[in-house]
Write an enzyme that holds these catalytic residues in place. Structure first.
Site: not given
Ligand SMILES: Cc1ncc(COP(=O)(O)O)c(C=O)c1O
Length: 395
Positions: A51, A148, A178, A231, A277, A323-325
């Site tokens: 993600k 959550r 989780h 995961r 700045y 700065c920004m850039d």
């Molecule tokens: C639902 C869920 N599973 C797995 C992960 C992966 O966690 P990590 O990056 O700590 O391995 C995340 C990360 O935020 C998550 O939100």
């Protein structure tokens, strides 16, 4: 440091036109996954968490590397991220970990994307929106204490399970939770969450194909558990889930990302002259100042004023406001414009880690890599050499 040869090749491609880039070492990502796989019990599947553009590393490249290294599933936060991977040709199973709209059910099913559900009403709505013959893959989320998303009630879980079993348009593919504190040494909440999850699992009339709970932290610390899939997020990128966990990592993690730039200007300031700045930095004598083409719009935020960078294997400070850039550094002497500057990564015997930047920013390593903006091109290193470049803003 990028060798002259590699740099020339990058310029030849003309894929980006500003000399700031992030280098992503795909060999390290491959190795981190291989090490994790070796540490897992036989039969435990690995979901690679890609993600947020693979925590800033680039979704497609990391997904591909993870699959090459033996990942069984990919996971993203939102449906759009999954669709983006499909568009780039990724055919592997993908789970959307966050909430999706029931109105997106048909689209998810069409692309073979698994979605997360934690509500019976969601399923009722999606059922009416799926096209004839479509089957949507469902992972049920249990909120065991993260607060959550997820089902917290056994009765609700039973209703969701019976609906999933009743309706042929759904396949109950997985159930998961989780952990909130798996990266902390105190294990009370972790144990409480695990017990809650096990209690919920015992309510099911049958287990789905995938039962998953462990993120990187839990996967690295706890082996003897209920789940048959993990995961893997932050550890895939070679970063420790927390500072507390660093001394107890079961295998070395290899940081995959570096951040580099080249000085675009070098000038000498006289005593009393100021930089940037607000004129917050004033030269105390004759000083050499280099200008870097990176700023807060790239994720190199103003709080990094004073942070060191590497020039010619030596640490030198960022002076004046970012700065920004652009931002400025104080040099020990006159260096030519075009000199490579390492903001994150190795140069000679010196190294600046993502964790060092996180400490300076009083945040976590996750946030640092996610912050490196889309305006920064990524150069992918594979088999120890430059493989290709991705420039998100010209895509
Ligand atoms: C639902 C869920 N599973 C797995 C992960 C992966 O966690 P990590 O990056 O700590 O391995 C995340 C990360 O935020 C998550 O939100």
């Amino acid at each position: 440091m990028v060798s002259a040869g590699k740099k020339e090749k990058v310029l030849e491609t003309k894929i980006f036109h500003r000399d700031t880039w992030a280098e992503v070492n795909l060999d390290n990502i491959f190795e981190n996954i291989t090490s994790m796989k070796k540490s897992l019990k036989k039969g435990v599947s690995l979901f690679a968490v890609v993600k947020a553009n693979a925590y800033g590393h680039g979704d497609y490249e990391v997904a591909k590397t993870a699959l090459d290294a033996g990942a069984d599933f990919l996971s993203v936060a939102f449906l759009d991220e999954a669709l983006a991977l499909r568009k780039k040709g990724i055919l592997a199973p993908i789970l959307v970990l966050g909430a999706s709209r029931p109105e997106s059910a048909a689209l998810a099913a069409e692309h073979g994307i698994s979605v997360t559900v934690f509500d019976e009403a969601w399923l009722e709505k999606a059922k009416d929106l799926l096209k004839p013959g479509q089957v949507l893959q469902i992972h049920v989320k249990v909120d065991s204490g993260m607060g959550r998303i997820g089902i917290r009630d056994k009765g609700q879980l039973m209703k969701v399970e019976s609906l999933l079993k009743r309706e042929a348009c759904f396949n109950f593919q997985g159930i998961f939770t989780h952990f909130a504190t798996a990266d902390e040494m105190k294990t009370d909440l972790y144990e409480k969450q695990l017990a809650f999850f096990k209690g919920m699992l015992s309510e099911l009339t049958g287990k789905p194909e995938y039962v998953h709970a462990a993120n990187s932290a839990a996967s690295l610390r706890f082996t003897d558990s209920e789940w048959n899939a993990i995961r893997m997020g932050i550890s895939m990128y070679g970063l420790s889930p927390s500072m507390e966990m660093k001394p107890i990592l079961p295998f070395p993690l290899k940081q995959a990302i570096s951040l580099k730039t080249e000085m675009v200007a070098v000038k000498q300031l006289a005593k009393g002259e100021s930089v940037s700045y607000g004129a917050t930095y004033t030269a105390e004598g004759d000083e050499w100042i280099g200008t870097l083409p990176i700023g807060y719009a790239d994720g190199w935020i103003r709080k990094l004023q004073g942070q060191e960078v590497l020039v010619d294997g030596k640490r030198v400070p960022i002076v004046g406001r970012i700065c920004m850039d652009q931002c400025m550094i104080k040099l020990p002497g006159p260096y030519p414009a075009g000199t490579v500057v390492t903001l994150i990564g190795n140069d000679g015997d010196e190294s600046i880690t993502v964790d060092e930047i996180a400490a300076k920013l009083e945040t976590i390593n996750y946030e640092v890599t996610c912050m490196i903006g889309a305006r920064v091109p990524r150069i992918y290193m594979k088999d120890n050499q430059m493989n290709h470049v991705r420039n998100f803003i010209l895509e």
